[in-house]
Design a protein around this motif. Sequence first.
Motif, mmCIF file in Angstrom:
data_model
loop_
_atom_site.group_PDB
_atom_site.id
_atom_site.type_symbol
_atom_site.label_atom_id
_atom_site.label_comp_id
_atom_site.label_asym_id
_atom_site.label_seq_id
_atom_site.Cartn_x
_atom_site.Cartn_y
_atom_site.Cartn_z
ATOM 1 N N PHE A 123 22.942 2.650 3.394
ATOM 2 C CA PHE A 123 23.665 1.456 3.838
ATOM 3 C C PHE A 123 22.747 0.513 4.616
ATOM 4 C CE2 PHE A 123 26.243 -0.834 6.966
ATOM 5 C CZ PHE A 123 27.179 -1.430 6.138
ATOM 6 N N GLY A 124 21.925 1.059 5.490
ATOM 7 C CA GLY A 124 20.999 0.213 6.249
ATOM 8 C C GLY A 124 19.904 -0.374 5.392
ATOM 9 N N HIS A 125 19.451 0.385 4.392
ATOM 10 C CA HIS A 125 18.385 -0.128 3.522
ATOM 11 C C HIS A 125 18.866 -1.329 2.706
ATOM 12 C CE1 HIS A 125 14.640 0.104 1.292
ATOM 13 N NE2 HIS A 125 15.322 -0.007 0.170
ATOM 14 N N LYS A 126 20.141 -1.351 2.343
ATOM 15 C CA LYS A 126 20.676 -2.505 1.619
ATOM 16 C C LYS A 126 20.691 -3.751 2.490
ATOM 17 C CE LYS A 126 23.606 0.234 -1.489
ATOM 18 N NZ LYS A 126 24.992 0.546 -1.888
ATOM 19 N N THR B 256 0.807 -1.225 0.000
ATOM 20 C CA THR B 256 0.000 0.000 0.000
ATOM 21 C C THR B 256 0.838 1.272 0.000
ATOM 22 O OG1 THR B 256 -0.179 -0.215 2.413
ATOM 23 C CG2 THR B 256 -2.008 -1.059 1.077
ATOM 24 N N GLY B 257 2.174 1.165 -0.055
ATOM 25 C CA GLY B 257 3.011 2.351 -0.180
ATOM 26 C C GLY B 257 3.581 2.876 1.115
ATOM 27 N N LYS B 258 3.813 2.027 2.107
ATOM 28 C CA LYS B 258 4.392 2.492 3.374
ATOM 29 C C LYS B 258 5.845 2.920 3.195
ATOM 30 C CE LYS B 258 3.483 -1.403 5.286
ATOM 31 N NZ LYS B 258 2.831 -1.940 4.082
ATOM 32 N N THR B 259 6.644 2.085 2.541
ATOM 33 C CA THR B 259 8.050 2.422 2.316
ATOM 34 C C THR B 259 8.176 3.639 1.407
ATOM 35 O OG1 THR B 259 8.631 0.083 2.578
ATOM 36 C CG2 THR B 259 10.265 1.505 1.545
ATOM 37 N N HIS B 260 7.279 3.775 0.441
ATOM 38 C CA HIS B 260 7.298 4.966 -0.416
ATOM 39 C C HIS B 260 6.994 6.218 0.397
ATOM 40 C CE1 HIS B 260 6.664 7.526 -3.918
ATOM 41 N NE2 HIS B 260 5.503 7.881 -3.397
ATOM 42 N N THR B 261 6.091 6.124 1.350
ATOM 43 C CA THR B 261 5.765 7.272 2.181
ATOM 44 C C THR B 261 6.918 7.635 3.105
ATOM 45 O OG1 THR B 261 3.411 6.723 2.111
ATOM 46 C CG2 THR B 261 4.143 8.155 3.887
ATOM 47 N N MET B 262 7.568 6.636 3.688
ATOM 48 C CA MET B 262 8.622 6.911 4.670
ATOM 49 C C MET B 262 9.963 7.238 4.010
ATOM 50 S SD MET B 262 7.036 6.836 7.465
ATOM 51 C CE MET B 262 8.465 7.058 8.517
ATOM 52 N N GLU B 263 10.329 6.554 2.940
ATOM 53 C CA GLU B 263 11.642 6.763 2.325
ATOM 54 C C GLU B 263 11.538 7.395 0.941
ATOM 55 O OE1 GLU B 263 14.217 3.448 2.370
ATOM 56 O OE2 GLU B 263 13.879 2.972 4.486
ATOM 57 N N ILE C 49 16.074 -8.680 16.805
ATOM 58 C CA ILE C 49 16.527 -7.314 16.559
ATOM 59 C C ILE C 49 17.909 -7.365 15.917
ATOM 60 C CG2 ILE C 49 17.076 -5.104 17.627
ATOM 61 C CD1 ILE C 49 15.108 -5.745 19.804
ATOM 62 N N ARG C 50 18.069 -6.641 14.806
ATOM 63 C CA ARG C 50 19.333 -6.618 14.075
ATOM 64 C C ARG C 50 19.745 -5.173 13.834
ATOM 65 N NH1 ARG C 50 18.616 -11.248 9.354
ATOM 66 N NH2 ARG C 50 18.157 -13.012 10.742
ATOM 67 N N ASP C 51 21.058 -4.964 13.883
ATOM 68 C CA ASP C 51 21.631 -3.644 13.650
ATOM 69 C C ASP C 51 21.949 -3.511 12.164
ATOM 70 O OD1 ASP C 51 22.825 -1.210 13.704
ATOM 71 O OD2 ASP C 51 24.454 -1.759 15.069
ATOM 72 N N LEU C 52 21.243 -2.624 11.465
ATOM 73 C CA LEU C 52 21.438 -2.471 10.027
ATOM 74 C C LEU C 52 22.691 -1.674 9.691
ATOM 75 C CD1 LEU C 52 17.779 -1.751 8.864
ATOM 76 C CD2 LEU C 52 19.037 -3.898 8.734
ATOM 77 N N LEU C 53 23.308 -1.004 10.664
ATOM 78 C CA LEU C 53 24.516 -0.231 10.417
ATOM 79 C C LEU C 53 25.779 -0.952 10.860
ATOM 80 C CD1 LEU C 53 23.280 3.325 11.495
ATOM 81 C CD2 LEU C 53 23.217 2.255 9.235
ATOM 82 N N ALA C 54 25.652 -2.188 11.340
ATOM 83 C CA ALA C 54 26.819 -2.950 11.778
ATOM 84 C C ALA C 54 27.425 -3.710 10.598
ATOM 85 C CB ALA C 54 26.435 -3.922 12.900
ATOM 86 N N SER D 96 20.809 6.071 14.384
ATOM 87 C CA SER D 96 20.894 4.609 14.467
ATOM 88 C C SER D 96 19.786 4.026 13.597
ATOM 89 C CB SER D 96 20.775 4.104 15.909
ATOM 90 O OG SER D 96 19.504 4.451 16.440
ATOM 91 N N TYR D 97 19.983 2.758 13.202
ATOM 92 C CA TYR D 97 19.044 2.112 12.264
ATOM 93 C C TYR D 97 18.978 0.640 12.626
ATOM 94 C CZ TYR D 97 16.570 1.947 7.746
ATOM 95 O OH TYR D 97 15.626 1.834 6.761
ATOM 96 N N LEU D 98 17.785 0.129 12.921
ATOM 97 C CA LEU D 98 17.625 -1.280 13.289
ATOM 98 C C LEU D 98 16.387 -1.843 12.609
ATOM 99 C CD1 LEU D 98 15.130 -1.685 15.602
ATOM 100 C CD2 LEU D 98 16.771 -0.436 16.973
#
Length: 793
Positions: A214-217, A116-123, A170-175, A161-163
Amino acid sequence: QSRTAAAVGARTRVGGMPPPGKNSESVKVVVRCRPLNSTEESNGNYRIVDMDSKLGSVRIKRPDAVEEEAKVFTFDRVYDWNSLQENLYMETAANIVDSVLEGFNGTIFAYGQTGTGKTHTMEGKDSPEELRGVIPRAFHHIFNAIKAVANPNKEFLVRASYLEIYNEDIRDLLAKNATQKLELKENSDSGVYVKDLSTYVVKSVKECDKLREFGHKNRKTGATLMNADSSRSHAIFTVTVEQCETMPDGHASIRMGKLNMVDLAGSERQSKTGATGDRLKEATKINLSLSALGNCISALVDGKSSHIPYRDSKLTRLLQDSLGGNTKTVMIANMGPADYNYDESISTLRYANRAKNIQNKPKINEDPKDAMLREFQEEIQRLRDQLNAAGGGGGGGGVPGAPGQDRVVEREVVVEKVVGVSEEEVERIRRELEAQREKERQAHEAANQQQREEAQRAQAALLEQQARAEEEARRVQETEAKLKELEAKLIGSDGKNIIDAHAQQEEELKRARQELASRQEQEARIARELQERQDELLQREEKYSSLEEEVEAKTRKLKKLYQKYKGAQQEVNDLQEEFQREREDMLETVRELTRQLKLKALVIDNFIPPEEQSKIEQRAEWDEELEEWKVARLDMAGNRVEGEGRPQASRHARRPVSVHARIANMLGGANPRFRSENVLGLDLEMPERTTQDYEEVAVNPSIQQAIQDALDDSEELAVGGAENLPNMYFSYDPDGQSGGGGSRGGTKRRGSRKPKSGKARSPVDDLDGAVGAPTRTHAEELYPSARGLVPSR
């Protein structure tokens, strides 16, 4: 109006929602609907959603119900399929970011069905700028606001920070290792936090965008039938803004605001997404966490529940302050307009309608104990003290090798005179020493000359560099002077500087937008209150001048009340159907988990001895924080024990052999257990035979003759006369053979052969070729008769 407000408040209290307290505000809820995609248009789907942006209402109609009235929901704001990213941010999220810069906590999260476009709205997308979402626009908003601060006594520190929460982990997307699981902790000072979560200090929008990309990848995504790039985890990007302001009395005041931007994974149904395997497991976890979030919202709105089930999911624990806590919260509910998504869309609207009744109590975070800016200031002051101590404690001694000081080095040459050597030998040695000393002196002079030349070149380069720097500084000064002169010349018709006027206009435009947004909200609120007043007027007793007027008025009221009754009844039915669907989904999840549990129990019962099971049960401990069983020193159990792995095979053995087996083989023991067999050298063990040899079966001579005639390729056939015609009577042979085609006179008849053309030959054709049969004329040969008919002679 006062009676209407009192009635509304009474109805609110009867409904179970708690009355708003002092310094509390409701969660702001907006709804956004995406347009129909190409797949829905090609499938012939149509739109069942209508939106009124002025009143903030959403109308949705059931596709298979013609006579049923459309359901209406009201929210703070609604955005249809033509809405822009900039308008949504300025009217919805900009106020939250401004509050974070003032020291409040803020949360913006997107909820809705998958696709429904949540990621499009946020990013959104980085280019063009019109498609940027809430998160990148918040970066620009924060740093532009920091640059616009004119107070030199105010300092800022921004951290990010980005998780993600994937399968309740729970995972750290910037690690560096984004798959490592992190633990969720809680203390009285900072509340709920993630242990060992990477936090980076950022100084520009560019650095924030790099962290986000980097976190989105590293974020988990997957393809389903409803979305080719479906998010399979909940993602939370957190920006912490700390500011320190030095007061005139020297006291430092610190404020800290935290902005959580949450992109939730979409709720989905297996029947529509076609999820199997890992995708089904991910969908199960996503639905469970969203269900826990819905239970928390229901408990907060109910007002009767003394316990809020935040601990049912890690998502609800991280959003604990955002729901009923110290946070200003905005919920963006995304929905689809297609008719085949009616159940999901109505569920999303009910979800959002409950969430807007949650009351938060936001407050400014002043002088927090976990502020990193205070730690940085203390560290800077400590380093300054060390520098001052090091600079003041030094003596007046000179520095060795300082420029301007010549150092004379004297070398004493000692010549030993050996007794017993002739004067000529001594003279020769002296000359050699002098020649060697002369060479050394010349070498030293050459080296000194080279050093002087290098020093002159370095000095010339330094002078040239200084000249260039002075020239560059002079140019910069001239450019600044010209710029100031041009800025001074940019005067409008009213005598004001155009640049200052432009900045002032931008500020006024921003204030005007905010005032317009607040005015629109006020108009929508007044419209809703007016509708409520009209509903209240229906319940008041009125005086009528005539019977016809009373009948007409009461008929009108009755129609409205009947429509409300039908709507409420349909709402009850819809809720029951939704409850039944959720119950079936949960039962299917329970069945799947039961199957997995039975499989694991079967493996344990068949492969783990009972005594080992009892040992594991005795050593296992329940962790209340993680809500799971743990076994201490698990790395030292089973095959993980160092030094007790599988024995290595020797170079001369085909497999690992124990010492006892080697000794038994050397002694020639008869036990085959200690002997390794060469499979290639063993004879094959043939299976027992279950068949017999083929024996030829005797065939009847007449049948054999018929087969041979059928296989005969010769053109000429020896066919007899009339005696060879088949007999019309059934005959019996005393030899035990019977048949209906016996020949006259006991002679065997040769069967007629099928011609090469593929047509069957008739008995008349056989008679034509027989001896004594009449021959055909030329006309008969030219015009042959039909097959199977005897020509007239």
